[in-house]
Each structure stands twice: as structure tokens, then as C-alpha cells.
Design a protein around this motif. Structure first.
Motif, short mmCIF file in Angstrom:
data_model
loop_
_atom_site.label_atom_id
_atom_site.label_comp_id
_atom_site.label_asym_id
_atom_site.label_seq_id
_atom_site.Cartn_x
_atom_site.Cartn_y
_atom_site.Cartn_z
N THR A 174 39.48 37.12 44.24
CA THR A 174 40.77 36.31 43.77
C THR A 174 40.79 36.63 42.36
O THR A 174 42.01 36.84 41.75
N ALA A 175 39.65 36.86 41.67
CA ALA A 175 39.42 37.12 40.29
C ALA A 175 40.02 38.47 39.88
O ALA A 175 40.54 38.89 39.22
N ARG A 176 39.58 39.55 40.80
CA ARG A 176 40.16 40.77 40.77
C ARG A 176 41.61 40.69 40.88
O ARG A 176 42.29 41.49 40.03
N ASP A 177 42.27 40.28 41.93
CA ASP A 177 43.64 40.09 41.95
C ASP A 177 44.44 39.55 40.75
O ASP A 177 45.59 40.02 40.60
N ALA A 178 43.90 38.66 40.09
CA ALA A 178 44.42 37.79 38.92
C ALA A 178 43.90 38.48 37.66
O ALA A 178 44.60 38.12 36.56
N GLY A 179 43.38 39.85 37.86
CA GLY A 179 42.90 40.56 36.62
C GLY A 179 42.06 39.67 35.58
O GLY A 179 41.83 39.89 34.60
N LEU A 180 41.24 39.03 36.29
CA LEU A 180 40.25 37.95 35.42
C LEU A 180 38.75 38.63 35.45
O LEU A 180 38.24 38.87 36.54
N PRO A 181 38.35 38.48 34.16
CA PRO A 181 36.91 39.39 34.39
C PRO A 181 35.80 38.26 34.21
O PRO A 181 34.84 38.17 33.34
N TRP A 182 35.96 37.48 35.59
CA TRP A 182 34.58 36.61 35.61
C TRP A 182 33.34 37.12 35.94
O TRP A 182 33.32 38.31 36.51
N ARG A 183 32.22 36.42 35.50
CA ARG A 183 31.03 36.75 35.77
C ARG A 183 30.46 35.73 36.78
O ARG A 183 30.33 34.59 36.59
#
Length: 349
Positions: free
Chosen positions: A219-228
Motif C-alpha cells: 500500500t505504501a508503494r501504491d501511494a508513493g510513500l518511502p516507508w521503512r
């Protein structure tokens, strides 16, 4: 994701959501009204409250059916959702495994799992990672079709589960945080709320669940979020000292026994930099609720896969924050209610 469902799977899940909505929105209020009319002077202690509600409502149909349906729906979610994800496995696997994520996912096959994590939370079949698509099962099927329309636990029928998460994020004292940690990130529902409130902060999420982390990563990928995202116990994150300025926690501490809760708080104090903050959103203690509501919540302990609920709702969480070293500790209901219940602390500079 948009899980491809057969009509039979979808209608079965929608049926569960409708049952839960009826139980929480019609039957339970009727039982509450009966009890409050019969007992104007309500007892204070939990044991006395349980006896009082049990006696007054022993033969009250709405109360008995509310409890029956709530338990049956909690079990039936997985009976219906697990076959449903198998029918859509090809598309789900492709979505989970698609590349291009701006963040990172660090899974640890040798992660040391605490004993309490195997307690069968929420009646999940085989536990949180009892199925390799459990992240999709809990978030896209359980939440979407059953819990969001029907309510569950401290979330009343008709309340917005996602909005409640954003309200907790907004209770953090500042808006200029640079590095945020969430222990117990799960499938990332609260993490997305944190990202909306603090769009410029670096985000790190820690959890024990492989399937939850995989879902959050997608879901972070789909939102373009660079989460670790890191697979590790919240009480032993392995992260450096003083490496975050905010720790944000949502509905984690009613899933941990008191000793683990204290250890997690010590760990959060360690990884926060001086001047950093801690904000927690969870269920209010029993003494903040009327007798009937406290008994409804306590019922979760023995009947809906919440083994540490009772100990958590009788725990002096502000006291544990102070023992861990936090100052300026306060506890209150967001918006003046009892859920989400906010506990905040500060690491002195």
C-alpha cells in the motif's frame, strides 16, 4: 487493494457486516437501555459490574442475541474470507509482489517471536500469520466488509475507523516531526493516517507480522510513500538510540501483557531523541465507562480473541510512561469521548 471476489464470497461477507451492524446498532442499545433503567445506581468495580449486568440481562433476548451474533461473526469472518482470497490469489500475489516501491521492507526469518504473540488474537485462524494472505484477509475483507459497517470492540456501529486513526495522529503535540516510528504497524492503516498528518516526515514501522508488513509495503508503494518497514518485536526494535522525534502507537497495548507493555515503553523512550514525543491511541480504562459499556468491552477478553484486554484496561498506562522516563504525561479522550483514548508523554531535552 480491490480484491477480486466471487458474488457468493462478497454477499457472504456483506451478510456478516449487516449482522454485526444490527447487533451493535439495534440489539446492544436495547440491552443498554434495559440495564440502565433497572440499575440507576451502577456498581463501580468490574466484578460487581459483570455480576450486575449478567443478573439483570440473564433472560433479555436482545442482549443474548447481541453476544451470540458478535461471537459468531468474529469466527465466521475467517471461515468466509480465507476461501475468498484463495479464489483471487493470482491477482493478489501479483499486487503484493509488484516492484517499484520507494521504501524498504526488511523481513527476518529468524525473528524471535514473544510467547504472547501466539495468543490467537481476534480469533484469527492460525494467528496473525496463519495464512500467507492474512494481511489482505484482515484489511480488505474483514475491515472493509464487516468491521467498518458493523463496528467492533471499542468502535461503535456507525463510527469511522479510519477517521479515528487520523484523530489520534493529530493529537501529537507538534507538526514539525522529522522521523516517526510506529511500533505495531500491522497492515499500515494508522501509518497512512500518520502520513496524511505529517507528509514530510520519514516513517519507520515495526511489526512481528510478515503478512501485515507485506501488505503495508504494497500500500505504501501504491501511494508513493518511502516507508521503512522492519520485522522485529516492538520491545527490541534494534534501532539506534535517539533516532526518532515522535513515536505514534495505535491499538497496540491492549494486545500486549503488562510486562511487554512496560518493555515497549522503555524501548520507545530509548529510541526517542531528547525533546521527542510519544502519542498513544487505544481503549479507555474500564473506570472511564458506564457499567454496561465496561462489561461489553470486558466480554472481548474471553469471547473474541482479546486475551490481554482485561489487564490492559485496568493498567495504569500513564504510570508506566512515567516509570519509563516520560514527563508531561496526560491521558484523555479525543474529542471528549472515550475512544480513541489518548495517552501522551514527552522525553525531556
Amino acid at each position: 487493494m480491490d480484491v477480486p471476489l466471487r458474488q457468493r464470497d462478497r454477499s457472504g461477507l456483506e451478510f456478516l457486516g449487516s449482522l454485526q451492524h444490527h447487533a451493535g446498532g439495534v440489539l446492544q442499545p436495547a440491552a443498554a437501555a434495559r440495564y440502565e433503567a433497572a440499575v440507576p445506581d451502577q456498581p463501580a468495580g468490574l466484578a460487581d459490574r459483570r455480576r450486575s449486568v449478567g443478573t439483570v440481562l440473564a433472560d433479555h433476548g436482545p442482549w443474548l442475541f447481541d453476544r451470540f451474533l458478535t461471537r459468531w461473526v468474529a469466527e465466521e469472518i475467517y471461515v468466509r474470507a480465507l476461501p475468498a482470497v484463495e479464489h483471487g490469489r493470482e491477482r493478489i500475489d501479483a499486487w503484493l509482489n509488484a516492484g517499484g516501491a520507494p521504501g524498504t521492507l526488511a523481513l527476518d526469518p529468524g525473528v524471535e517471536i514473544p510467547d504472547y504473540w501466539n495468543a490467537g488474537f481476534h480469533l484469527t485462524t492460525g494467528g496473525w500469520d496463519g495464512h500467507d494472505l492474512m494481511g489482505v484477509v484482515t484489511r480488505d475483507l474483514g475491515y472493509e466488509y464487516v468491521l467498518a459497517p458493523g463496528g467492533v470492540g471499542a468502535v461503535r456501529t456507525g463510527e469511522d475507523i479510519l477517521d479515528q486513526r487520523e484523530r489520534v495522529a493529530r493529537e501529537a503535540p507538534r507538526r514539525d516531526y522529522r522521523r516517526i516510528l510506529e511500533p505495531g504497524v500491522g497492515t499500515g492503516m494508522f501509518a497512512h493516517a500518520v502520513a496524511r498528518v505529517f507528509p514530510d516526515a520519514e516513517f519507520t514501522g515495526v511489526d512481528l507480522s510478515r503478512t501485515g508488513l507485506e501488505y503495508a509495503h504494497a500500500t505504501a508503494r501504491d501511494a508513493g510513500l518511502p516507508w521503512r518497514l522492519i520485522q522485529a518485536p516492538a520491545e527490541r526494535t534494534g534501532l539506534p538510540d535517539a533516532s526518532f522525534d515522535l513515536a505514534a502507537v495505535y491499538i497496540l497495548f491492549h494486545e500486549t501483557p503488562p510486562k511487554a507493555t512496560a518493555a515497549i515503553l522503555r524501548e520507545l523512550f530509548r529510541v526517542l531523541e531528547p525533546g521527542g514525543d510519544l502519542v498513544i491511541g487505544d481503549v479507555a480504562p474500564y473506570d472511564r465507562h458506564p457499567a454496561f459499556r465496561a462489561v461489553v468491552l470486558d466480554w472481548e477478553t474471553e469471547h473474541r480473541g482479546e486475551p490481554f484486554w482485561r489487564s490492559a484496561l485496568q493498567l495504569d498506562l500513564p504510570g508506566l510512561l512515567r516509570e519509563a522516563g516520560f514527563t508531561d504525561v496526560e491521558a484523555y479522550g479525543a474529542g471528549g469521548g472515550t475512544y480513541p483514548w489518548i495517552t501522551r508523554g514527552h522525553k525531556a531535552a
